[in-house]
Design an enzyme around this catalytic site. Structure first.
Site, PDB file in Angstrom:
ATOM      1  N   GLU A  63       0.867  -1.237  -0.005  1.00  0.00           N
ATOM      2  CA  GLU A  63      -0.068  -0.117  -0.244  1.00  0.00           C
ATOM      3  C   GLU A  63       0.889   1.220  -0.098  1.00  0.00           C
ATOM      4  O   GLU A  63       1.678   1.495   0.738  1.00  0.00           O
ATOM      5  CB  GLU A  63      -1.015  -0.031   1.243  1.00  0.00           C
ATOM      6  N   LEU A 123      -6.010  -2.387  -0.955  1.00  0.00           N
ATOM      7  CA  LEU A 123      -5.792  -2.351   0.501  1.00  0.00           C
ATOM      8  C   LEU A 123      -6.420  -3.704   1.320  1.00  0.00           C
ATOM      9  O   LEU A 123      -7.439  -3.872   1.829  1.00  0.00           O
ATOM     10  CB  LEU A 123      -6.330  -1.156   1.142  1.00  0.00           C
ATOM     11  N   GLU A 148      -4.220  -6.862   3.218  1.00  0.00           N
ATOM     12  CA  GLU A 148      -2.859  -7.574   3.414  1.00  0.00           C
ATOM     13  C   GLU A 148      -3.216  -8.953   3.230  1.00  0.00           C
ATOM     14  O   GLU A 148      -1.955  -9.351   2.680  1.00  0.00           O
ATOM     15  CB  GLU A 148      -2.638  -7.453   4.978  1.00  0.00           C
ATOM     16  N   GLN A 189       2.069  -2.198   5.800  1.00  0.00           N
ATOM     17  CA  GLN A 189       2.476  -0.994   6.255  1.00  0.00           C
ATOM     18  C   GLN A 189       2.704  -0.581   7.537  1.00  0.00           C
ATOM     19  O   GLN A 189       3.539   0.283   8.026  1.00  0.00           O
ATOM     20  CB  GLN A 189       1.162   0.049   5.833  1.00  0.00           C
ATOM     21  N   TYR A 191      -0.880  -4.441  11.076  1.00  0.00           N
ATOM     22  CA  TYR A 191      -1.845  -4.656   9.905  1.00  0.00           C
ATOM     23  C   TYR A 191      -1.265  -6.042   9.448  1.00  0.00           C
ATOM     24  O   TYR A 191      -1.896  -6.323   8.271  1.00  0.00           O
ATOM     25  CB  TYR A 191      -1.810  -3.623   8.931  1.00  0.00           C
ATOM     26  N   HIS A 193       0.021   2.082  15.355  1.00  0.00           N
ATOM     27  CA  HIS A 193       1.239   2.490  14.712  1.00  0.00           C
ATOM     28  C   HIS A 193       2.549   2.365  15.478  1.00  0.00           C
ATOM     29  O   HIS A 193       3.551   2.994  15.381  1.00  0.00           O
ATOM     30  CB  HIS A 193       0.915   3.991  14.290  1.00  0.00           C
TER      31      HIS A 193
END
Ligand code: TPP
Ligand code: MG
Length: 752
Positions: free
Chosen positions: A436, A465, A467, A489, A493, A538
């Protein structure tokens, strides 16, 4: 007692009665009929075709019966059969034996019919050896019962339903992509990929995701020659598929050409399959073939279907026996009389039982070493040589199209990875970079910036998008002969798609004795310490889910100089050994320049080009030691390296000299280096930025215990908690203060 001495199962007995009871056909007049002529005008089914189809179907049925007989005597280990689904033999007949096939576990007749297309193959033996887990089973060598063979372009599947669809998408995509790039492929240029699966499996998100990705690619006019075959028996173990559901879900799907046939109409199945195959082959676009079939012998040997199906329903299915249907056609065409067919059926059965008896005496795997020999081959010398072999100066110059990175001066981690990717693209014409946002944007953190322009859209591209589809694309590309470098990413994920790594990628060599391999490198940005930004997803540091996958290589580079060499090593290991490599990248260090003081530039490093033997490669499972203190050994990795090195001067000020070991590889763990460096000081503090539970420290401490290390050990790790947003992130992530405190405590408690 022989293997098949027990009473006939109803499906067996009923078929014999039905075959014998078929109305006699026209008298056979030898030589009068043309075996290559269609039996019905306009159909592709010829006399010879019908006879071969029947042969394959009968062989498949008797293999199922033999599986039950073997099981009854404790000689066989697998009873999921293909009985009732044998119409799928006509799908094989409609394809070429070089078309890569990823098969449903009930596609036995497909497998048999395909083997009949290639001289010198005995599918009966292949399947029987699988049932008894014999070492000489040609695909998995006694590790699993699979349909697979390298000579038949049948790629073995695991038993996770639908998990093969993403790879099938990847294979289909890669057939044409390899041709476009002019690189060698495992399949002919005009091949199509075929993938069969059940009706319940068609609902799995893995399946729907892959089908969606195929349709989306077709929407973009990308070639995806993929024939999806849904073998619809109306049941998923005991759960009924609502009447008409598959048709309503897929018949009107844009970019997915719909074909259908009934398993009791052999000519109809062959024609539909041939039409579908032709369409996919010429249009290079996906198609969905819906095959209505029945399921005999319940779901598996242990399944009592009377609990959830009525006797009448089960009886009715017997009338829809695909073998009887083909037999009807054969008799009606005057190709054989009913009595001939009963005789043929019994002869095939007797031969298979005899063969089963013989196969049951074949040896099984007898040592853990032999079981694991196929898991993840490692040839470190070859990998080293491969990593140190540069592409030509001209190829590098053309790909970099500017100053070579070794002349750029000190680089950050992100820049080093970027340059190593460019070098890889120059070195391996078969290498692809995808994920992505990797193309035009150049990645969320700029790591793939400029690659699109340098290597072109055929080799560097954005994906859907999803995985699972990204990894499936990599799996299919790898098995086709390409070198996929996929990006996930963020580590958080990966989790929704992790089975593509665990169940598919990391097991392919195991279940094929290395006859199929999916070399691949998956780059994943991850770990915490992003100054409160991004929250948990993140800053995810869940490496436990990767560390427990047998055979997986896990790189965790913290420094720019290590990163380039380690990435190069991963590409080399993938190429040489087909290794499946996960390359973890600490986001927080991507653009870090300094270590101790602003402007010191100690986290930058010059780029070592591939020709530098010593700096251009990092052997799998080898650590790197920073500093040479003698009081304490810190073992760490990733952000933990940066944190630990910053603590070293503070410890020195307190009279503790430290050496800091960067693991670099989380798998295989650098045990030898850890133990040596531990012995050097007699004290080990494991600094683990991930978690107390399921992180890295447990493995390091266990390795030290296993090695008999008798010195002092302690660990500090982040909390077993998701990472919150804002300043609160610091509350759960390991800090420099905690490292310093733990180090001093360890030295105190272990000093005389
Ligand atoms: C991901 C996953 N979930 C559950 C199972 C257990 N399981 C094995 S077969 C099956 C039913 C599959 O039904 P269908 O796709 O219709 O195939 P059929 O057996 O009817 O041919 C289930 C639930 C599995 N193998 N994989
Ligand atoms: Mg089903």
């Amino acid at each position: 007692m022989t293997v098949g001495a027990s009473e006939r199962l109803p499906v067996d007995a009923q078929l014999r009665i039905a075959l014998a009871g078929l109305p006699a056909g026209p008298t056979v007049r030898a030589g009068a009929a043309d075996p290559t002529a269609p039996l019905v005008a306009g159909s592709r089914l010829t006399g010879r075709g019908a006879t071969e189809l029947l042969e394959a179907q009968m062989v498949s049925r008797h293999l199922d019966l033999a599986a039950r007989a073997l099981r009854e005597r404790g000689l066989g280990y697998y009873t999921i059969g293909s009985a009732g689904h044998e119409a799928n033999a006509a799908v094989a007949a409609a394809l070429r034996p070089t078309d890569p096939a990823l098969l449903h576990y009930r596609s036995g007749a497909f497998y048999v019919r395909r083997a009949m297309q290639v001289t010198g193959h005995d599918p009966r033996r292949d399947v029987l050896l699988g049932l008894v887990a014999a070492i000489d089973e040609p695909m998995a060598g006694g590790r699993h019962k699979v349909f697979g063979h390298p000579d038949l372009a049948v790629i073995p599947q695991t038993s996770t339903i639908a998990s093969h669809l993403p790879r099938a998408l990847g294979v289909a995509f890669s057939i044409d992509r390899a041709r476009r790039l002019g690189v060698a492929s495992a399949w002919p240029e005009d091949a199509i990929a075929v993938c069969s699966f059940g009706d319940a499996s068609a609902n799995h998100s893995t399946a729907t995701g892959a089908i969606n990705a195929a349709c989306r690619a077709a929407h973009q006019h990308l070639p995806v020659p993929l024939l999806l075959v849904c073998e619809d028996n109306g049941l998923g173990i005991s759960v009924r598929t609502p009447e008409g559901w598959i048709r309503s879900a897929y018949a009107q799907r844009p970019h997915l050409r719909w074909f259908e046939a009934d398993g009791t109409d052999p000519g109809g199945v062959l024609d539909a399959a041939a039409d579908a195959a032709e369409w996919v082959r010429t249009e290079r676009s996906p198609a969905f073939l819906h095959l209505r079939v029945v399921r005999f012998l319940a779901h598996a040997g242990t399944d009592v279907e009377a609990v959830y199906r009525t006797p009448a329903e089960i009886r009715l299915d017997l009338e829809r026996d695909p073998i009887l249907a083909t037999a009807r056609v054969v008799v009606a065409a005057g190709l054989a009389q009913p009595t001939d067919l009963v005789e043929r059926y019994d002869r095939i059965g007797a031969e298979i039982l005899e063969l089963a008896e013989e196969c049951s005496t074949h040896p099984q795997l007898t040592s853990a070493e032999s079981v694991m020999s196929a898991l993840a081959p490692r040839h470190p010398d070859k990998v080293r040589a491969e990593a140190a072999t540069p592409s030509s100066a001209a190829a590098r110059a053309a790909m970099f199209d500017g100053p070579l990175p070794e002349y750029e001066g000190p680089l950050t981690l992100a820049q080093s990875i970027n340059r190593a990717l460019v070098d890889g693209l120059a070195r391996y014409p078969e290498m692809l970079v995808f994920g992505e946002d990797v193309a035009a944007k150049g990645g969320v953190y700029g790591v793939t910036r400029g690659l699109l322009k340098k290597a072109g859209a055929a080799r560097v591209f954005d994906t859907v998008l999803d995985e699972q589809s990204i990894l499936g694309l990599a799996l299919g590309a790898g098995v086709t002969g390409l070198l996929p470098v996929a990006e996930i990413q963020y580590l958080a994920y990966l989790h929704n798609a992790e089975d593509q790594l665990r169940g598919e990628a990391a097991t392919l060599q195991f279940f094929s004795q290395g006859q199929y391999r999916n070399p691949l490198v998956v780059r994943i940005a991850g770990y915490g310490y992003q100054k409160g930004f991004g929250g948990h997803f993140h800053n995810d540091d869940a490496v436990g889910v990767l560390r427990d996958i047998p055979g997986l290589v896990i790189a965790s580079a913290a420094r720019p100089d290590d990163a380039a060499a380690m990435l190069r090593t991963c590409l080399a290991a993938a190429t040489v050994d087909g290794s499946v490599c996960v390359f973890l990248e600490p986001i927080a260090l991507y653009h870090t320049a300094d270590l101790h003081t602003p402007g010191d530039g100690a986290w930058l490093a010059p780029y070592a080009p591939p020709s530098d033997w010593d700096d251009s490669h990092v052997a799998l499972g080898s650590a790197r030691t920073h500093c040479d203190g003698t009081d304490l050994t810190i073992v760490t990795s990733g952000n933990g390296l940066h944190l630990s090195l910053r603590v070293v001067p503070a410890l020195a000020a307190r009279g503790v000299t430290t050496r800091v070991v960067d693991l670099r590889w989380l798998a295989p763990l650098p045990v030898e280096d850890i133990v040596r460096e531990a012995e050097a000081t007699g004290r080990v503090l494991v600094v683990d930025e991930t978690r107390r539970t399921g992180g890295i420290s447990e493995g390091v401490l266990a390795a030290l215990v296993d090695a008999g290390f008798t010195g002092s050990m302690a660990r500090v790790a982040s909390k077993d908690s998701p990472v919150p947003l804002g300043a609160a992130a610091r509350l759960v992530l390991l800090s420099e203060a905690e490292i310093e405190e733990a180090a001093l405590a360890l030295v105190r408690r272990s000093s005389p």
